[in-house]
Write a protein that holds these residues in place. Sequence first.
Motif, mmCIF file in Angstrom:
data_model
loop_
_atom_site.group_PDB
_atom_site.id
_atom_site.type_symbol
_atom_site.label_atom_id
_atom_site.label_comp_id
_atom_site.label_asym_id
_atom_site.label_seq_id
_atom_site.Cartn_x
_atom_site.Cartn_y
_atom_site.Cartn_z
ATOM 1 N N THR A 100 0.829 -1.190 0.000
ATOM 2 C CA THR A 100 0.000 0.000 0.000
ATOM 3 C C THR A 100 0.872 1.251 0.000
ATOM 4 O OG1 THR A 100 -1.896 1.065 1.084
ATOM 5 C CG2 THR A 100 -0.212 0.134 2.533
ATOM 6 N N GLY A 101 0.313 2.329 -0.492
ATOM 7 C CA GLY A 101 1.047 3.588 -0.479
ATOM 8 C C GLY A 101 0.422 4.605 -1.409
ATOM 9 N N LYS A 102 1.130 5.686 -1.604
ATOM 10 C CA LYS A 102 0.640 6.760 -2.471
ATOM 11 C C LYS A 102 1.513 6.840 -3.729
ATOM 12 C CE LYS A 102 2.913 9.653 0.862
ATOM 13 N NZ LYS A 102 2.756 10.161 2.151
ATOM 14 N N GLY A 103 0.909 7.260 -4.824
ATOM 15 C CA GLY A 103 1.652 7.369 -6.077
ATOM 16 C C GLY A 103 2.101 6.022 -6.602
ATOM 17 N N ARG A 104 1.263 5.009 -6.455
ATOM 18 C CA ARG A 104 1.611 3.630 -6.804
ATOM 19 C C ARG A 104 2.204 3.497 -8.203
ATOM 20 N NH1 ARG A 104 -1.024 1.212 -10.121
ATOM 21 N NH2 ARG A 104 -2.981 2.271 -9.717
ATOM 22 N N GLN A 105 1.693 4.257 -9.160
ATOM 23 C CA GLN A 105 2.185 4.142 -10.533
ATOM 24 C C GLN A 105 3.680 4.441 -10.633
ATOM 25 O OE1 GLN A 105 -0.359 6.003 -9.484
ATOM 26 N NE2 GLN A 105 -2.207 5.397 -10.609
ATOM 27 N N GLN A 106 4.183 5.223 -9.715
ATOM 28 C CA GLN A 106 5.599 5.599 -9.737
ATOM 29 C C GLN A 106 6.505 4.531 -9.130
ATOM 30 O OE1 GLN A 106 5.373 9.217 -7.547
ATOM 31 N NE2 GLN A 106 4.572 10.404 -9.260
ATOM 32 N N TRP A 107 5.929 3.581 -8.365
ATOM 33 C CA TRP A 107 6.794 2.599 -7.704
ATOM 34 C C TRP A 107 6.368 1.156 -7.891
ATOM 35 C CZ3 TRP A 107 4.034 -0.083 -4.071
ATOM 36 C CH2 TRP A 107 2.972 0.565 -3.421
ATOM 37 N N GLN A 108 5.251 0.894 -8.550
ATOM 38 C CA GLN A 108 4.785 -0.485 -8.679
ATOM 39 C C GLN A 108 5.797 -1.378 -9.385
ATOM 40 O OE1 GLN A 108 1.120 0.405 -10.663
ATOM 41 N NE2 GLN A 108 1.969 0.048 -12.702
ATOM 42 N N HIS A 109 6.616 -0.808 -10.273
ATOM 43 C CA HIS A 109 7.636 -1.606 -10.970
ATOM 44 C C HIS A 109 8.694 -2.169 -10.020
ATOM 45 C CE1 HIS A 109 9.530 2.322 -10.558
ATOM 46 N NE2 HIS A 109 10.692 1.692 -10.674
ATOM 47 N N LEU A 110 8.776 -1.631 -8.822
ATOM 48 C CA LEU A 110 9.773 -2.102 -7.855
ATOM 49 C C LEU A 110 9.456 -3.488 -7.305
ATOM 50 C CD1 LEU A 110 10.372 1.246 -5.937
ATOM 51 C CD2 LEU A 110 11.854 0.176 -7.658
ATOM 52 N N ILE A 111 8.343 -4.084 -7.720
ATOM 53 C CA ILE A 111 8.019 -5.448 -7.299
ATOM 54 C C ILE A 111 9.145 -6.405 -7.698
ATOM 55 C CG2 ILE A 111 6.706 -6.120 -9.366
ATOM 56 C CD1 ILE A 111 4.695 -7.439 -7.311
ATOM 57 N N GLY A 112 9.900 -6.040 -8.730
ATOM 58 C CA GLY A 112 11.045 -6.856 -9.152
ATOM 59 C C GLY A 112 12.088 -7.010 -8.051
ATOM 60 N N VAL A 113 12.217 -6.014 -7.179
ATOM 61 C CA VAL A 113 13.160 -6.098 -6.053
ATOM 62 C C VAL A 113 12.726 -7.224 -5.108
ATOM 63 C CG1 VAL A 113 14.075 -4.853 -4.043
ATOM 64 C CG2 VAL A 113 13.743 -3.648 -6.223
ATOM 65 N N ILE A 114 11.429 -7.315 -4.859
ATOM 66 C CA ILE A 114 10.908 -8.378 -3.989
ATOM 67 C C ILE A 114 11.053 -9.733 -4.676
ATOM 68 C CG2 ILE A 114 8.853 -9.271 -2.820
ATOM 69 C CD1 ILE A 114 7.987 -6.306 -2.500
ATOM 70 N N GLU A 115 10.815 -9.780 -5.976
ATOM 71 C CA GLU A 115 10.980 -11.032 -6.716
ATOM 72 C C GLU A 115 12.428 -11.520 -6.640
ATOM 73 O OE1 GLU A 115 9.511 -9.885 -10.541
ATOM 74 O OE2 GLU A 115 7.411 -10.042 -9.905
#
Length: 146
Positions: free
Chosen positions: A87-102
């Motif tokens: 969850t958070g604000k401005g998701r479109q700016q950081w959703q690509h960071l899911i690769g870090v968790i992957e």
Amino acid sequence: MKLVRIPTELLDTVWTLVQPSIQEALVFSGNHTDSDFVLETLKADKYQLWIVWDTSKKGVQEQFRGVVVTEIIKRKLKKSCHIFIMTGKGRQQWQHLIGVIEDFAIQHGCEQMELFARPGWQKILQQYKYKRTHVVLEKQLTKKEK
């Protein structure tokens, strides 16, 4: 924009920053537990805490953009990384960071990612090759009067 994993020993330092977002996400998604449980589970090293951090901003409140809580689940035949909260604000700016968790999940021997999420996340995560494999159905139960 960065996604930073918070080590267990620093949880108390960041908790006041992330706790309101975690509690709000828990309430919004069905109120199955509370932020105290999440903190206890983080401190027991059963969950991992991630903070989305915007280094271009000044001040902690402006830099804090979101929070993610993950869990490594070991089953008999597979190991998965479960996203418990995102969850958070401005998701479109950081959703690509899911690769870090992957990448983290792969480094910890996970074969898959999984999450139980509100329907809107399906459309968002499709671009990262996530697909719907199950549906969760719920019913609230009440005790019957005798």
